[in-house]
Motif scaffolding. Sequence first.
Motif, PDB file in Angstrom:
ATOM      1  N   ALA A 189       0.814  -1.212   0.000  1.00 56.53           N
ATOM      2  CA  ALA A 189       0.000   0.000   0.000  1.00 56.53           C
ATOM      3  C   ALA A 189       0.848   1.262   0.000  1.00 56.53           C
ATOM      4  CB  ALA A 189      -0.918   0.004   1.226  1.00 56.53           C
TER       5      ALA A 189
ATOM      6  N   THR B 286       1.834   4.926  -2.885  1.00 56.19           N
ATOM      7  CA  THR B 286       1.293   6.274  -2.988  1.00 56.19           C
ATOM      8  C   THR B 286       1.544   7.112  -1.724  1.00 56.19           C
ATOM      9  OG1 THR B 286      -0.893   5.463  -2.312  1.00 56.19           O
ATOM     10  CG2 THR B 286      -0.463   5.612  -4.665  1.00 56.19           C
TER      11      THR B 286
ATOM     12  N   ASN C  36      -1.703  12.480   0.269  1.00 54.99           N
ATOM     13  CA  ASN C  36      -2.376  11.249   0.675  1.00 54.99           C
ATOM     14  C   ASN C  36      -2.619  11.292   2.176  1.00 54.99           C
ATOM     15  OD1 ASN C  36      -3.262   8.650   1.189  1.00 54.99           O
ATOM     16  ND2 ASN C  36      -1.770   7.675  -0.157  1.00 54.99           N
TER      17      ASN C  36
ATOM     18  N   THR D 142      -5.429   6.209   2.910  1.00 49.17           N
ATOM     19  CA  THR D 142      -5.002   5.127   2.021  1.00 49.17           C
ATOM     20  C   THR D 142      -5.224   5.467   0.551  1.00 49.17           C
ATOM     21  OG1 THR D 142      -7.187   4.092   2.221  1.00 49.17           O
ATOM     22  CG2 THR D 142      -5.466   3.392   3.768  1.00 49.17           C
ATOM     23  N   LYS D 143      -5.917   6.548   0.269  1.00 56.00           N
ATOM     24  CA  LYS D 143      -6.210   6.906  -1.112  1.00 56.00           C
ATOM     25  C   LYS D 143      -5.678   8.304  -1.415  1.00 56.00           C
ATOM     26  CE  LYS D 143      -9.991   7.207  -4.448  1.00 56.00           C
ATOM     27  NZ  LYS D 143     -11.466   7.076  -4.662  1.00 56.00           N
TER      28      LYS D 143
END
Length: 228
Positions: free
Chosen positions: A120, A123, A143, A146-147
């Motif tokens: 993960a 990014t 960020n 998590t997105k």
Amino acid sequence: MTRMIRIGFCLIVWMPLFVCGADLDVREAFPVNEADSGRKLDGLELSGGLSWTASPGILVIRKNNEAYASFADKGSAIAKLPVGEGAKVIRVEARLHPRKIDDSGTWLAVGMGNPKDFSAGLTWGGGVFMLVNTSGQVECFYNAGTKPARIKGVNPKNVNLDDFNLLAVEYERSGNRVSMFVNGVPVIERFDLGAFSFTPETKWAGFSGFGQPANQKSVVDFMLKVER
């Protein structure tokens, strides 16, 4: 260009319990000789006590007196160095050359944050990063979880689709501002992350990539500079 790792020092004069943080300037980021070429980047030690934490699929290569990072397979990967405490200004940069696998686009990035794991972490969770993809698009992200969320995306005329491009991210803790550059030209300049009610957790800095083909010269001239 002279490559070096420089660690600054301070004098402890009146307060024996006072600890002074050291400035950091990492330029020889892939210190391997020809005999060690092809080893995993993970665990590679730099002078000054630093060592890389990286996905198993990132290799460090030395050929023709040049060192660079390469991917062992078409998987995605991240490589990071610890920033340390008390950073006032952090700058991370590298020359990147993403390649396609079949007809799919891929990307390479530089960033900083606190990625929790390899899968993960591409990014840069908790941080900021900048990528270039195989279409020549440059994108700037933050960020908060998590997105990632995009700050800006552009198709700069100064991007070379067939060669390396220099990407740089600089964060100023005072003012909570980030700047991002491609080949020396700002894409965003001293952008106030407070606009998103976000302050990066800058524990690590490094590079990452999505779906890179194996055995290519992908990352060269990595640099990390920390001012405390």
